[in-house]
Design an enzyme around this catalytic site. Sequence first.
Site, mmCIF file in Angstrom:
data_model
loop_
_atom_site.group_PDB
_atom_site.id
_atom_site.type_symbol
_atom_site.label_atom_id
_atom_site.label_comp_id
_atom_site.label_asym_id
_atom_site.label_seq_id
_atom_site.Cartn_x
_atom_site.Cartn_y
_atom_site.Cartn_z
ATOM 1 N N ASN A 146 -6.855 -1.388 3.271
ATOM 2 C CA ASN A 146 -8.297 -1.290 3.377
ATOM 3 C C ASN A 146 -8.615 0.010 3.968
ATOM 4 O O ASN A 146 -8.492 0.306 5.231
ATOM 5 C CB ASN A 146 -8.421 -2.527 4.503
ATOM 6 C CG ASN A 146 -10.160 -2.441 4.888
ATOM 7 O OD1 ASN A 146 -10.888 -1.729 4.200
ATOM 8 N ND2 ASN A 146 -10.259 -3.297 5.635
ATOM 9 N N TRP A 147 -9.264 1.116 3.311
ATOM 10 C CA TRP A 147 -9.388 2.241 3.692
ATOM 11 C C TRP A 147 -10.820 2.115 4.803
ATOM 12 O O TRP A 147 -11.031 3.452 5.205
ATOM 13 C CB TRP A 147 -9.850 3.071 2.619
ATOM 14 C CG TRP A 147 -8.724 3.779 1.901
ATOM 15 C CD1 TRP A 147 -7.372 3.267 2.280
ATOM 16 C CD2 TRP A 147 -8.686 4.419 0.707
ATOM 17 N NE1 TRP A 147 -6.488 3.985 1.404
ATOM 18 C CE2 TRP A 147 -7.194 4.547 0.219
ATOM 19 C CE3 TRP A 147 -9.648 4.926 -0.190
ATOM 20 C CZ2 TRP A 147 -6.869 5.301 -0.819
ATOM 21 C CZ3 TRP A 147 -9.252 5.585 -1.441
ATOM 22 C CH2 TRP A 147 -7.801 5.810 -1.570
ATOM 23 N N LYS A 148 -11.384 1.200 4.679
ATOM 24 C CA LYS A 148 -12.673 1.046 5.765
ATOM 25 C C LYS A 148 -13.538 2.268 5.094
ATOM 26 O O LYS A 148 -13.782 2.629 4.065
ATOM 27 C CB LYS A 148 -12.314 0.863 7.120
ATOM 28 C CG LYS A 148 -11.277 -0.049 7.154
ATOM 29 C CD LYS A 148 -11.109 -0.338 8.855
ATOM 30 C CE LYS A 148 -10.019 -1.509 9.028
ATOM 31 N NZ LYS A 148 -9.746 -1.696 10.509
ATOM 32 N N HIS A 163 -14.325 -9.943 6.415
ATOM 33 C CA HIS A 163 -13.678 -9.024 7.400
ATOM 34 C C HIS A 163 -14.267 -9.164 8.916
ATOM 35 O O HIS A 163 -15.434 -9.062 8.919
ATOM 36 C CB HIS A 163 -13.465 -7.481 7.016
ATOM 37 C CG HIS A 163 -12.466 -6.754 7.666
ATOM 38 N ND1 HIS A 163 -12.597 -6.365 8.831
ATOM 39 C CD2 HIS A 163 -11.038 -6.297 7.416
ATOM 40 C CE1 HIS A 163 -11.642 -5.516 9.423
ATOM 41 N NE2 HIS A 163 -10.879 -5.683 8.486
ATOM 42 N N GLU A 205 -14.621 -6.711 10.929
ATOM 43 C CA GLU A 205 -15.822 -5.815 11.071
ATOM 44 C C GLU A 205 -17.148 -6.001 10.513
ATOM 45 O O GLU A 205 -18.315 -5.692 11.023
ATOM 46 C CB GLU A 205 -15.172 -4.566 10.689
ATOM 47 C CG GLU A 205 -13.971 -3.933 11.530
ATOM 48 C CD GLU A 205 -13.082 -3.015 10.961
ATOM 49 O OE1 GLU A 205 -13.372 -2.700 9.618
ATOM 50 O OE2 GLU A 205 -12.119 -2.841 11.609
ATOM 51 N N GLU A 247 -6.044 -11.778 10.374
ATOM 52 C CA GLU A 247 -6.350 -10.687 11.152
ATOM 53 C C GLU A 247 -6.765 -10.944 12.565
ATOM 54 O O GLU A 247 -7.845 -11.247 12.734
ATOM 55 C CB GLU A 247 -7.153 -9.787 10.306
ATOM 56 C CG GLU A 247 -6.540 -9.147 9.064
ATOM 57 C CD GLU A 247 -7.328 -7.924 8.757
ATOM 58 O OE1 GLU A 247 -6.740 -6.933 8.514
ATOM 59 O OE2 GLU A 247 -8.628 -7.570 8.834
ATOM 60 N N GLY A 288 -6.673 -2.061 14.636
ATOM 61 C CA GLY A 288 -6.952 -0.763 15.367
ATOM 62 C C GLY A 288 -6.457 -0.550 16.611
ATOM 63 O O GLY A 288 -6.724 0.247 17.253
ATOM 64 N N SER A 342 -2.957 -3.384 13.019
ATOM 65 C CA SER A 342 -2.112 -2.642 13.674
ATOM 66 C C SER A 342 -0.549 -2.699 12.998
ATOM 67 O O SER A 342 0.582 -2.206 13.462
ATOM 68 C CB SER A 342 -1.799 -2.662 15.022
ATOM 69 O OG SER A 342 -2.891 -2.638 15.793
ATOM 70 N N GLY A 401 -5.153 -1.111 7.854
ATOM 71 C CA GLY A 401 -6.251 -0.241 7.875
ATOM 72 C C GLY A 401 -5.496 1.150 8.042
ATOM 73 O O GLY A 401 -5.391 1.911 7.162
ATOM 74 N N GLY A 402 -5.393 1.299 9.311
ATOM 75 C CA GLY A 402 -4.899 3.007 9.651
ATOM 76 C C GLY A 402 -3.897 3.344 8.947
ATOM 77 O O GLY A 402 -3.689 4.575 8.277
HETATM 78 P P1 13P Z 1 -5.577 -1.537 11.328
HETATM 79 O O1 13P Z 1 -4.465 -1.549 10.473
HETATM 80 O O2 13P Z 1 -6.124 -0.044 11.231
HETATM 81 O O3 13P Z 1 -5.372 -2.228 12.710
HETATM 82 O O4 13P Z 1 -6.579 -2.441 10.595
HETATM 83 C C1 13P Z 1 -6.368 -3.767 10.183
HETATM 84 C C2 13P Z 1 -7.512 -4.165 9.221
HETATM 85 O O5 13P Z 1 -8.519 -4.353 9.604
HETATM 86 C C3 13P Z 1 -7.303 -4.326 7.746
HETATM 87 O O6 13P Z 1 -8.377 -4.946 7.078
#
Ligand code: 13P
Length: 257
Positions: free
Chosen positions: A9-11, A95, A97, A169, A175, A214, A235-236
């Site tokens: 998930n590149w956000k 999600h 966010e 999640e 994050g 994470s 994500g990251g």
């Molecule tokens: P991180 O891997 O950066 O914690 O993000 C997780 C996420 O929100 C994937 O959708």
Amino acid sequence: MRQKIIVANWKMYKTLSEAEEFMGSLPREIAGVDDVKAVVCAPFLFLERLAVLTAKTAISLGAQNMHWEKEGAFTGEISPVMLKDLGIKYVIIGHSERRQFFGESNFQINKKLAAAFAYGLIPILCVGENRRQRDAGETEEVIEKQLNSALDGLAVEKDLLQKMVLAYEPVWAIGSGTPANGEEANVVAAFMRSLLLKKGQEVSRKVSILYGGSVNPENIAEFTDKAEIDGALVGGSSLNVKTFAALIRIASSERRT
Ligand code: 13P
């Protein structure tokens, strides 16, 4: 046996040229791994170009959100038909966010989930508790509510429903650099599977459940080795192609041979 799935998930990260560079080298980086499904959920703007770059590969593309209507006067929105038209296969729905920063409600998530099925996209439905809810011991209650409201009134054939992907999640783990404990995440995944039983044994058994929050190459095996967890939503650690490829390689059975 459920296939392992690792989803990036590149956000709201990367430029188009960075996205192209990543996708230009991902197939090479994961060459030889054929037992893990790799999915990249990129910003809408990059999907058309990435669809060309992934056309002859086993890598699938996903969107990070969508509207539920086919078309209409909804300024700034993207429809499921537009995604389908580009050959997009997956869509992240609900999600945290989006729930947290854009006020996305369980009602909207329910409509988006129904639309994903109606237009032939595989939904990756996210659920998870926040820190306060976890500290108050409300994790299962929160997840049950999110999952039940997302699935409410959904009239989808079993064959289709079992293709759905769920992601656990925990909001506090996203994050933060502090992932959930693998055992605890496995218990939550088992709980999610038990909630799916009302859709039938087969659905409960076949739906893929991912862990997200994470995840990195050092800790991913703690999740992907668990019986109820079928992969990760990342994500990251999905932004760098070598790191993302490492996650896929670790999740592959190559690790155990
Ligand atoms: P991180 O891997 O950066 O914690 O993000 C997780 C996420 O929100 C994937 O959708």
